[in-house]
Motif scaffolding. Structure first.
Motif, mmCIF file in Angstrom:
data_model
loop_
_atom_site.group_PDB
_atom_site.id
_atom_site.type_symbol
_atom_site.label_atom_id
_atom_site.label_comp_id
_atom_site.label_asym_id
_atom_site.label_seq_id
_atom_site.Cartn_x
_atom_site.Cartn_y
_atom_site.Cartn_z
ATOM 1 N N UNK A 10 0.845 -1.205 0.000
ATOM 2 C CA UNK A 10 0.000 0.000 0.000
ATOM 3 C C UNK A 10 0.872 1.244 0.000
ATOM 4 N N UNK A 11 0.453 2.248 -0.717
ATOM 5 C CA UNK A 11 1.200 3.508 -0.776
ATOM 6 C C UNK A 11 0.211 4.672 -0.677
ATOM 7 N N UNK A 12 0.674 5.755 -0.085
ATOM 8 C CA UNK A 12 -0.152 6.957 0.047
ATOM 9 C C UNK A 12 0.547 8.145 -0.588
ATOM 10 N N UNK A 13 -0.155 8.817 -1.477
ATOM 11 C CA UNK A 13 0.356 10.014 -2.143
ATOM 12 C C UNK A 13 -0.306 11.244 -1.514
ATOM 13 N N UNK A 14 0.485 12.255 -1.246
ATOM 14 C CA UNK A 14 -0.004 13.432 -0.520
ATOM 15 C C UNK A 14 -0.382 14.569 -1.459
ATOM 16 N N UNK A 15 -1.350 15.336 -1.023
ATOM 17 C CA UNK A 15 -1.769 16.527 -1.756
ATOM 18 C C UNK A 15 -2.362 17.509 -0.759
ATOM 19 N N UNK A 34 -7.150 21.021 4.712
ATOM 20 C CA UNK A 34 -6.968 21.176 3.260
ATOM 21 C C UNK A 34 -5.980 20.145 2.726
ATOM 22 N N UNK A 35 -6.293 18.908 3.058
ATOM 23 C CA UNK A 35 -5.446 17.796 2.657
ATOM 24 C C UNK A 35 -6.290 16.753 1.927
ATOM 25 N N UNK A 36 -5.705 16.156 0.904
ATOM 26 C CA UNK A 36 -6.448 15.209 0.058
ATOM 27 C C UNK A 36 -5.470 14.150 -0.429
ATOM 28 N N UNK A 37 -5.224 13.137 0.367
ATOM 29 C CA UNK A 37 -4.245 12.112 0.005
ATOM 30 C C UNK A 37 -4.921 10.931 -0.669
ATOM 31 N N UNK A 38 -4.156 10.254 -1.502
ATOM 32 C CA UNK A 38 -4.632 9.086 -2.257
ATOM 33 C C UNK A 38 -3.935 7.844 -1.732
#
Lengths: 115, 117
Positions: B18-23, B73-77
């Motif tokens: 599993x991996x999480x990408x940050x935005x 204001x965070x939206x990670x995938x």
């Protein structure tokens, strides 16, 4: 067609020349967008059409760039007196402006190289 | 003006992990949409997942889910059970929901995801 198509896929031109890039949106989509993607960057907005009219052209970098959509379907992005800095991938997207959030569907882009 | 920031230029994940990408994003608007798009070498931007800001529930699409934190204001995938076909550039995008808006997307700079076999 099933998706957004763009022609040509690649375009190489010389500095100072004129180029036209074509976008054929998904049938029935009234909204059409052009974006420019430079190497290593995310796409940047250029212009938005709702029907035949350019509703927002605030992203066009200067007056060498112009776009039309005369019949509310196919759009052409026109660049005059090309410069090396215009080299980028030009992406087109279309959407159906309706009650749902109108997700934009992108074409494969045209890679423009100005020598 | 709205901005979108992706602070991870590149990430790697082992296949099946599993991996999480940050935005993160900045806006003064209360209603908007957030998207994750995938761009493989073919250049075609493919929608991965979409989140409406007024919905508190995090969006999910099969192996893809988001962690939407409106106050931060965070939206990670999050990508679960990573597959070799997930390797691509991933872009986070913001879109205003104001009725008078043009609905143009504002993109981050992208995160390149590598999947290791």
């Amino acid at each position: 067609g099933a998706g957004v198509s763009q022609t040509p896929s690649n375009k190489v031109t010389e500095k100072g020349k004129y180029v036209e890039l074509r976008c054929d949106p998904i049938s029935g989509h009234t909204a059409l967008y052009w974006y420019r993607q430079s190497l290593g960057q995310g796409p940047e907005f250029l212009i938005y059409f709702q029907g035949t009219g350019a509703a927002d052209d605030s992203g066009l970098p200067n007056d060498r760039f112009f776009a039309v959509r005369p019949e509310g379907s196919v759009s052409t992005l026109k660049i005059q007196r090309t410069e090396r800095g215009d080299s980028a991938v030009y992406l087109c997207a279309s959407s159906s402006r309706g009650s749902k959030p109108d997700t934009q569907y992108f074409g494969p882009g045209t890679r423009l190289t100005v020598l | 003006a709205q901005t979108v920031t992706q602070s991870q230029p590149e990430m790697s994940v082992q296949e099946a992990e599993t991996v999480t990408l940050s935005c993160t994003y900045d806006t003064s608007e209360s209603d908007y949409y957030l998207f994750w798009y995938k761009q493989p070498p073919s250049r075609q931007m493919i929608l991965v997942i979409r989140q409406e800001a007024y919905k508190q529930q995090n969006a999910t699409e099969n192996r893809f889910s988001v962690n939407f934190q409106k106050a931060a204001k965070s939206f990670s995938l999050k990508i679960s059970d990573s597959q070799l076909g997930d390797a691509a550039m991933y872009f986070c995008a913001y879109r205003s929901a104001l009725p008078s808006g043009t609905y143009k997307y504002i993109f981050g700079t992208g995160t390149r995801l590598k999947v290791l076999a």
